[in-house]
Design a protein around this motif. Structure first.
Motif, mmCIF file in Angstrom:
data_model
loop_
_atom_site.group_PDB
_atom_site.id
_atom_site.type_symbol
_atom_site.label_atom_id
_atom_site.label_comp_id
_atom_site.label_asym_id
_atom_site.label_seq_id
_atom_site.Cartn_x
_atom_site.Cartn_y
_atom_site.Cartn_z
ATOM 1 N N PHE A 197 -9.252 -2.778 1.048
ATOM 2 C CA PHE A 197 -8.510 -1.770 0.923
ATOM 3 C C PHE A 197 -8.262 -1.666 -1.009
ATOM 4 O O PHE A 197 -8.256 -0.228 -1.334
ATOM 5 C CB PHE A 197 -6.975 -1.888 0.947
ATOM 6 C CG PHE A 197 -6.533 -1.573 2.412
ATOM 7 C CD1 PHE A 197 -6.229 0.102 2.426
ATOM 8 C CD2 PHE A 197 -5.204 -2.653 3.322
ATOM 9 C CE1 PHE A 197 -5.353 0.647 3.816
ATOM 10 C CE2 PHE A 197 -5.676 -1.883 4.189
ATOM 11 C CZ PHE A 197 -5.088 -0.214 4.733
ATOM 12 N N ILE A 198 -8.416 -2.456 -1.840
ATOM 13 C CA ILE A 198 -8.758 -2.457 -3.289
ATOM 14 C C ILE A 198 -9.704 -2.095 -3.197
ATOM 15 O O ILE A 198 -9.895 -0.651 -4.336
ATOM 16 C CB ILE A 198 -8.063 -3.664 -3.587
ATOM 17 C CG1 ILE A 198 -6.499 -4.642 -3.611
ATOM 18 C CG2 ILE A 198 -8.873 -3.886 -5.092
ATOM 19 C CD1 ILE A 198 -7.134 -5.788 -3.592
ATOM 20 N N LYS A 245 5.671 2.811 -3.854
ATOM 21 C CA LYS A 245 6.301 1.292 -4.498
ATOM 22 C C LYS A 245 7.269 1.795 -4.457
ATOM 23 O O LYS A 245 8.804 0.686 -4.966
ATOM 24 C CB LYS A 245 5.839 0.944 -5.761
ATOM 25 C CG LYS A 245 4.356 0.735 -5.907
ATOM 26 C CD LYS A 245 3.892 -0.922 -5.612
ATOM 27 C CE LYS A 245 2.367 -1.737 -5.669
ATOM 28 N NZ LYS A 245 1.749 -0.583 -4.527
ATOM 29 N N PHE A 256 0.587 -0.994 -0.460
ATOM 30 C CA PHE A 256 0.102 0.289 0.184
ATOM 31 C C PHE A 256 1.177 0.997 0.277
ATOM 32 O O PHE A 256 0.377 2.087 0.120
ATOM 33 C CB PHE A 256 -1.121 -0.180 1.217
ATOM 34 C CG PHE A 256 -1.826 -1.313 1.263
ATOM 35 C CD1 PHE A 256 -2.666 -1.487 0.200
ATOM 36 C CD2 PHE A 256 -1.884 -1.648 2.464
ATOM 37 C CE1 PHE A 256 -3.182 -2.389 0.658
ATOM 38 C CE2 PHE A 256 -2.494 -3.276 2.787
ATOM 39 C CZ PHE A 256 -2.953 -3.347 1.420
ATOM 40 N N ASP A 275 -9.032 2.790 -2.872
ATOM 41 C CA ASP A 275 -7.889 2.702 -3.812
ATOM 42 C C ASP A 275 -7.158 4.061 -4.345
ATOM 43 O O ASP A 275 -6.318 3.196 -3.871
ATOM 44 C CB ASP A 275 -9.289 2.600 -4.900
ATOM 45 C CG ASP A 275 -8.749 2.054 -6.587
ATOM 46 O OD1 ASP A 275 -7.263 1.022 -5.962
ATOM 47 O OD2 ASP A 275 -8.643 2.471 -7.234
ATOM 48 N N ASP A 291 -5.751 5.656 -1.945
ATOM 49 C CA ASP A 291 -4.967 6.002 -0.939
ATOM 50 C C ASP A 291 -3.828 4.752 -1.478
ATOM 51 O O ASP A 291 -2.476 4.936 -0.477
ATOM 52 C CB ASP A 291 -5.420 5.279 0.317
ATOM 53 C CG ASP A 291 -6.431 6.126 0.951
ATOM 54 O OD1 ASP A 291 -6.711 7.501 0.522
ATOM 55 O OD2 ASP A 291 -7.176 5.488 2.419
ATOM 56 N N ILE A 292 -4.307 3.607 -1.890
ATOM 57 C CA ILE A 292 -3.063 2.694 -2.095
ATOM 58 C C ILE A 292 -1.861 2.821 -3.023
ATOM 59 O O ILE A 292 -2.421 3.990 -3.926
ATOM 60 C CB ILE A 292 -3.348 1.334 -2.778
ATOM 61 C CG1 ILE A 292 -4.356 1.194 -2.418
ATOM 62 C CG2 ILE A 292 -2.489 0.922 -3.294
ATOM 63 C CD1 ILE A 292 -4.958 -0.113 -2.783
#
Lengths: 322, 651
Positions: free
Chosen positions: B320-321, B195, B192, B325, B327-328
């Protein structure tokens, strides 16, 4: 422990303290009923702490009317209220404390505690009094002791920069934390009367001087001269006379109880010193939380704080065990 | 009280830093004690978990400035005094030395080491006495710091927050906390968070690099993969496949218990996740998004079964997904984010189960993951009272009677409140005395940026630093720097030290200065090629200083070292964990110690007989009740309190 779970609201509000004393303790707290009689700055501190902690109920007794004088060291009395006459201290405290924690039932009981009969005390797990004469303290202590139910009894007094807490948990069993788990501990407390009737000559030499000083002031106050006068010029000679009487009677050298300490206490009169109120109210709050939760070593049976040296001392003043 | 006392209090202008647990109590007690001019700085806003002890705040104040609400609340019972709130960070430039100079005394009720050090420096520079404080649970402390009279806040080493060797987290966890750190800092961050950040999650086992096939792709969700399928795949990858990989390395498990891989089909046999119809209702309301109601998990104190953990894992990932979404990609773990706490709890528990480590409740996992420090109102009230008592002594210039005070959970020599005479300044403290530091560093591989971030900011605690080599400016931080110069500095940051326009090599002396803190340090640079990666992962060793301890492992291994000052406490909800732990005083420093003359009958606690750190300068407490020996304090080691703190630090 049995009983229902804490609500989500309680869990969120009490999160940080549950991390200190655990869920079981929090549940017990929420079922405990506390009575305080004799309201002042130190008791205000205590009430704040115990309401924040989330006791089940807090009952306040003090019919004295609010005067501007009473606001000297008190954060529970707002400026407007101190001007409005006709409301009792207990009522004003009650209003302020309710706001601190809506989950605690705060209420007022009218009347003089020492005229209430024993049944009244059965409603409570904890009884705390402040500002009473020695005679009344002993009387209320014995009323608590006469009940079948175990009622924890405390007195708290702040005299200027010095303070005293007395604790009577009667026969008390609690869980003591050890490095390898908990063990059950048992403690036997004397009543106030039994504790203070131990002759001074039999007490350890290192007993704090404040203990003796407090007894001298109690003796003086129960004498014909009554309450401490604000003008120390008048009171001091009588206080020193009380010291002589008690020291002679109890077999302690008068030099053990220096003039300077008594002078300081007499000069303070009935005035409270706010930092000391906070410290005494903090320790008293902690002790009551321990007594309710049955967790942690409780104070046995006197606690002293003196701002002059900064020490917070526990004294165990109990008759030798039979 | 006495007239001189009242005069001192009335005329004083005091600065309070922090309006939280200690701050609320302190402001109340100051006002009641007669203080009439109080300034408060606090950058925080009020949260629900504050309300059990920060009694000036109500439910309706949640989200508002602590400093401002605290002021309004106190004016209700003490209307005619001046309280000036600042909803700001104490480190911001407006609070410079000039600002600090207007105060008679500064009172700290802070929750982090960084701000404490910053205020210490400003107080030293402005020559304003500082009363410092902290609490955790039933433990608390108040210390007094007066320039030229006592040690400064940084004279004694302060440990930095506990960190763990990377391989313990990635490969060989042995405690639940290791699993929480893994779940939070690696898995949660990977799924989350940003990356682009380096992440050690997928490079295990490091000595067998070619086995994991293109690791970056594993965490990508393909367009035709639904959230549940993705969750199952991630679960099996991190709890199954990765464990199998690790098991392949026999060497690792020679002296360790082997973990067992966990696959979702074994835990939740082939049925699809049971989801009740009322799910969508739950999440649409005002309630935070949570898996617990739908899964029938009510009590945060319960320890979930492995199957329940797997369900929470899949369900929180799905929420979460599907619900968060946006926030990810930029989430950072936050203890107040319910869904994040649920995910981390579940992942930590599954990993713990795999390694044979006992599982924990959400409540406990949240405490560990969020570094939540225990806090109660009573200790804060006591500590605030003690702060006011010390502040009044300072205002009366009664420095001789100033004391450090320790609030204990278990009595030591009958005392629950123990006063100790302040220590003298540590002559080798780089903050309050001029001390040249030595930095061992590879000048050919280390960039200026690393030096600035890791040494100057993190270790030396400077906020707006300037780096000079002789008369040449190498780097400078601040708002008012001209553009071309700023570009130049930015270029310098990416250069290695030896290639800077003004070369930094073996033997160079750098001067590092923070104008806001008015602190200057000279650093001798010593070139060094080789560093032990475990001990000094940054490839730098700073010595000749007394700041916080560089190496946590050393600190936390000293379980039995009780030769130190009374255990100190960190404060409430300190996000960095307790920051004040008994430490060995700097060797060679002379300290005043309030010491007892042991009398015949007071050895009631022989097992905790202290090892006084330095008896060169024993000093009797000057006691107003003096006359015999019953009122003399000694510097006692507090094994119980010490242990408690270390538990927090270590676990």
């Amino acid at each position: 422990m049995d009983g229902e779970e804490l609500t989500a609201q309680q869990t969120a509000l009490y999160d940080r303290q549950i991390r200190v004393w655990g869920v079981d303790a929090q549940k017990r707290l929420s079922k405990a009923n506390v009575l305080v009689s004799g309201l002042n700055g130190t008791v205000a501190e205590f009430c704040k702490n115990i309401v924040l902690a989330g006791v089940g109920s807090l009952t306040l007794m003090d019919d004295r009317l609010v005067t501007e004088n009473a606001t000297h060291a008190n954060f529970l009395i707002t400026a407007e209220e101190s001007k409005l006459s006709g409301r009792s201290l207990a009522e004003v405290y009650c209003n302020s404390l309710r706001e601190f924690n809506p989950m605690v039932h705060v209420s007022v009981e009218k009347g003089d505690l020492h005229y209430f009969d024993g049944n009244f005390f059965d409603k409570f797990d904890i009884v705390i009094i402040s500002g009473y004469s020695l005679k009344v303290k002993k009387l209320i202590n014995s009323k608590c002791r006469e009940r079948q139910k175990r009622i924890a009894f405390y007195t708290v007094e702040c005299r200027g920069s010095c303070g005293e807490i007395f604790v009577d948990l009667q026969n008390y069993t609690y869980a003591q934390k050890k490095s390898d788990g908990t063990i059950e501990c048992h403690m036997e407390y004397p009543s106030l009367e039994d504790a203070i009737s131990i002759p001074w000559r039999d007490l350890p030499k290192k007993t704090t001087k404040t203990y003796f000083a407090m007894r001298v002031l109690e003796y003086f106050e129960s004498s014909q001269y009554g309450k401490l006068c604000q003008t120390s010029d008048f009171s001091l000679p009588h206080v020193l006379e009380s010291r002589k009487v008690l020291c002679d009677e109890q077999g302690l050298s008068e030099s053990h109880l220096p003039d300077a300490l008594l002078n300081r206490l007499v000069a303070a009169g009935a005035r409270e010193y706010p930092p000391v109120c906070a410290i005494l109210g903090g320790f008293l709050g902690q002790e009551v939380i321990k007594a309710i939760s049955g967790k942690g070593d409780p104070i046995k049976n006197f606690f002293y704080f003196d701002a002059a040296d900064g020490k917070g001392i526990i004294e165990d003043i109990s008759p030798p065990s039979k | 009280m006495a007239d001189s006392h009242l005069q001192a209090v009335k005329g004083a202008k005091v600065l309070m830093v922090g309006a939280g647990g200690i701050g609320c109590e302190l402001l109340k007690t100051l006002a009641l004690s007669g203080f009439e001019d109080i300034h408060i700085i606090d950058m925080d806003t009020i949260e629900v978990s504050n309300l059990n002890r920060q009694f000036l705040f109500r439910q309706s104040h949640v989200g508002q400035s602590k400093a401002k609400v605290a002021r309004d609340a106190v004016l209700k019972f003490k209307p005619h005094i001046n309280i000036k709130p600042y909803h700001a960070n104490v480190k911001s430039p407006e609070f410079n030395v000039e600002f600090f100079k207007q105060f008679s005394v500064v009172l700290n009720g802070l929750d982090n080491l960084d701000a404490r050090r910053h205020v210490n420096r400003l107080c030293l520079a402005a020559q304003v006495p500082l009363v410092e404080s902290g609490t955790t649970g039933y433990l608390g402390q108040v210390t007094v710091h007066v320039k030229g009279k006592t040690e400064c806040y940084e004279c004694q080493p302060k440990p930095t927050p506990k960190s763990y060797p990377v391989c313990t987290i990635t490969s060989t966890p042995s405690k639940f906390v290791h699993c929480v750190v893994w779940a939070k800092d690696l898995l949660f961050a990977k799924l989350f968070g940003d990356k682009s950040q380096d992440n050690d999650l997928n490079i295990r086992p490091s000595d067998d690099g070619n086995t994991s096939k293109n690791p970056e792709d594993v965490f990508e969700r393909s367009s035709d993969e639904n959230a549940e399928k993705y969750g199952r795949r991630i679960h099996d990858h991190v709890f199954g496949y990765n464990i199998e990989l690790a098991l392949a390395n026999d060497e690792t498990w020679k002296n360790r218990k082997k973990p067992s891989p966990i696959y979702i089909k074994d835990v939740l046999p082939d049925k699809s996740l049971q989801r009740n119809g009322h799910l969508e209702n739950c999440t649409s309301e005002d309630m935070p998004i949570s898996t617990m109601p739908t899964l029938g998990l009510k009590n945060p104190q319960d320890i979930w079964s492995l199957a329940e953990n797997a369900e929470v894992f899949l369900e929180s990932l799905r929420l979460f997904i599907e619900k968060r979404d946006k926030d990810i990609g930029n989430l950072i773990f936050d203890k107040d984010d319910q869904l994040a706490v649920e995910f981390v709890t579940a992942a930590a528990n599954i990993r713990a189960s795999s390694f044979g480590i006992p599982m924990h409740s959400l409540f406990e996992a949240k405490g560990i993951a969020g570094n939540i420090v225990h806090a109660v109102a009573t200790t804060n009230a006591i500590i605030a009272g003690l702060i006011v008592i010390e502040a009044i002594k300072i205002l009366q210039c009664d420095f001789h009677n100033c004391r450090m005070s320790y609030c204990l959970e278990h009595p030591s020599r009958k005392m629950l409140l123990m006063p100790v005479e302040p220590f003298e300044a540590n002559k080798s403290c780089y903050v309050c005395s001029e001390q040249t530091l030595l930095l061992e560093i590879n000048t050919w591989t280390t960039k200026l940026r690393d030096f600035v971030e890791k040494i100057i900011r993190n270790i030396l605690g400077m906020n707006l630093p300037i780096v000079m080599h002789g008369a040449n400016l190498i780097y400078e931080d601040g708002d008012d720097i001209e553009e071309d110069i700023a570009t130049n500095y930015a270029r310098n940051l990416d250069k290695v030290l030896a290639e800077l326009p003004s070369q930094v090599t073996n033997g160079t002396v750098l001067t590092v200065e923070d104008l806001q803190q008015e602190l200057t340090c000279n650093i001798n640079i010593k070139h060094r090629e080789e560093f032990d990666e475990e001990k000094h992962p940054d490839g730098m060793v700073l010595s000749g200083w007394s700041g916080h301890l560089n190496d946590n492992k050393v600190a936390s291994n000293k379980e039995n070292d009780i030769s130190s000052a009374p255990s100190a406490a960190a404060d409430a909800e300190n996000p960095d964990g307790p920051d004040v732990v008994p430490e060995k005083p700097h060797s060679g420093s002379k300290r005043k110690i309030s010491e007892v003359e042991e009398s015949s009958d007071n050895s009631e606690n022989p097992s905790s007989k202290p090892n006084l750190p330095d008896r060169e300068n024993p000093h009797q407490v000057d006691d107003s009740n003096s006359g015999d020996d019953d009122d003399v304090v000694m510097l006692v080691a507090l094994p119980e309190a010490g242990k408690k703190k270390r538990v927090q630090t270590a676990d």
